[in-house]
Each structure stands twice: as structure tokens, then as C-alpha cells.
Design a protein around this motif. Structure first.
Motif, PDB file in Angstrom:
ATOM      1  N   ALA A   1      87.529  59.936 -87.238  1.00 20.05           N
ATOM      2  CA  ALA A   1      86.838  59.132 -88.251  1.00 20.05           C
ATOM      3  C   ALA A   1      87.493  57.765 -88.316  1.00 20.05           C
TER       4      ALA A   1
ATOM      5  N   THR B   1      82.306  55.299 -90.070  1.00 19.31           N
ATOM      6  CA  THR B   1      81.869  56.626 -89.654  1.00 19.31           C
ATOM      7  C   THR B   1      81.197  57.336 -90.823  1.00 19.31           C
TER       8      THR B   1
ATOM      9  N   VAL C   1      80.291  60.713 -92.501  1.00 19.25           N
ATOM     10  CA  VAL C   1      80.801  62.079 -92.451  1.00 19.25           C
ATOM     11  C   VAL C   1      80.009  62.969 -93.397  1.00 19.25           C
ATOM     12  N   LYS C   2      79.950  64.251 -93.022  1.00 15.80           N
ATOM     13  CA  LYS C   2      79.328  65.257 -93.876  1.00 15.80           C
ATOM     14  C   LYS C   2      80.458  66.102 -94.456  1.00 15.80           C
TER      15      LYS C   2
ATOM     16  N   ASP D   1      83.401  67.948 -92.331  1.00 12.15           N
ATOM     17  CA  ASP D   1      83.743  67.288 -91.066  1.00 12.15           C
ATOM     18  C   ASP D   1      85.237  67.016 -90.992  1.00 12.15           C
TER      19      ASP D   1
ATOM     20  N   VAL E   1      88.319  64.798 -90.286  1.00 10.64           N
ATOM     21  CA  VAL E   1      88.507  63.350 -90.312  1.00 10.64           C
ATOM     22  C   VAL E   1      89.835  62.918 -89.695  1.00 10.64           C
TER      23      VAL E   1
ATOM     24  N   GLU F   1      93.592  70.395 -88.636  1.00 10.27           N
ATOM     25  CA  GLU F   1      92.449  69.506 -88.835  1.00 10.27           C
ATOM     26  C   GLU F   1      92.216  69.364 -90.332  1.00 10.27           C
TER      27      GLU F   1
ATOM     28  N   GLU G   1      89.705  68.317 -93.193  1.00 10.23           N
ATOM     29  CA  GLU G   1      88.271  68.159 -93.393  1.00 10.23           C
ATOM     30  C   GLU G   1      87.995  67.464 -94.716  1.00 10.23           C
TER      31      GLU G   1
ATOM     32  N   ALA H   1      80.565  64.057 -98.640  1.00  7.59           N
ATOM     33  CA  ALA H   1      79.773  63.349 -97.635  1.00  7.59           C
ATOM     34  C   ALA H   1      79.725  61.866 -97.988  1.00  7.59           C
TER      35      ALA H   1
END
Length: 155
Positions: free
Chosen positions: A102, A106, A108-109, A112, A114, A125, A127, A131
Motif C-alpha cells: 500500500a 492505493t 484498500v478494502k 487488505d 497494507v 501481514e 491488515e 476501507a
């Protein structure tokens, strides 16, 4: 291993009569030992960093008057702030030199990824739970981040 699974394992060990738990998966190995608190193998217990001491003021001569220095509080970015859920090293991509997960602009939902935060040699990760569009990236690639530190602003 994701953060939720690791937290569940730590809770399992702390709430049971298990003294030690070791799990090996394709993405890494985790060992949790109960000794008054959860400690990862080969690692010292994590401690909070001490707060910086207040600056020491030099004596002021009697003929001068020292005006108090007022620092402007940093402006809080407008929008939803994605904060670090852990202490670790912030990475913008999943591979060195790879495409950022990201960046500014960007879209993002919810859910997602980032960024990646490496903690105890485990790549996690991170997230987003909102959104929108990334308007600011507040951490730099390879920078150490603290728990609760703002990483992204989403509008």
C-alpha cells in the motif's frame, strides 16, 4: 503464523497447566514457555523502553528571563489511522525491493494487507479494518515501530 493465532496459543498456555508448547509450521517455529509469563525461546522477556528523561535546563543568569518554550503539538492527521498492533520492523512490501502493498493513493478494502511487521523473525501481514484510500504513509521502510504507533492514514 499470524498474530491472532500466536495470541491464542499464548492464552492457551497461560490458562492451562501446560508449561511449554512448541509448534513448527511451514512459515516458522514458535516455542512458548510459561515461567510467570510467556517467553519465546532464545529471547529475553520484552520490556517497555524507558521514557526519555526531561531535558535539563541550564541555570539562567539573574539579568535574563527565560521564557517557557512551548512546542506545538504535532497535528493529528485527519482520517482513519491504521496503528501498529505490535513492536517490530515495518516493511512496505512482502519481499525486499518488491512492490509496496500500500502506498499513497492505493484504494484498500477492509481486510487488505497494507504492510508487513517483522517481530521475532516472524513476518506478520498487517491488515486494515477500514476501507478507503491511503492518504499518508507515516512509517518508513525498515523503521522500528512501537505498539500503537500510527502507520497509515485512510480517508
Amino acid at each position: 503464523m499470524d498474530l491472532r493465532k500466536l495470541k491464542t496459543l499464548i492464552d492457551l498456555v497461560s490458562d492451562s497447566n501446560i508449561a511449554e508448547l512448541e509448534i513448527t509450521e511451514a512459515d516458522g517455529k514458535v516455542r512458548i514457555v510459561k515461567s510467570g509469563g510467556a517467553v519465546m525461546a532464545g529471547q529475553a522477556p520484552m520490556m517497555m523502553a524507558p521514557q526519555a528523561a526531561a531535558p535539563v535546563m541550564a541555570p539562567v543568569a539573574a539579568t535574563t528571563v527565560a521564557a517557557p518554550v512551548v512546542e506545538a503539538a504535532p497535528a493529528t492527521p485527519a482520517g482513519y489511522i491504521v496503528k501498529s498492533p505490535m513492536v517490530g520492523t515495518f516493511y512496505v512490501s512482502s519481499t525486499p525491493g518488491g512492490k509496496p502493498l500500500a502506498e499513497v493513493g492505493t484504494v484498500v478494502k477492509e481486510g487488505d494487507a497494507v504492510c508487513i511487521i517483522e517481530a521475532m523473525k516472524i513476518m506478520n501481514e498487517i491488515e486494515t479494518d477500514k476501507a478507503g484510500t491511503i492518504t499518508q504513509v507515516l512509517a518508513q521502510n525498515g523503521q522500528a515501530v512501537e505498539f500503537g504507533q500510527p502507520l497509515f492514514v485512510i480517508e
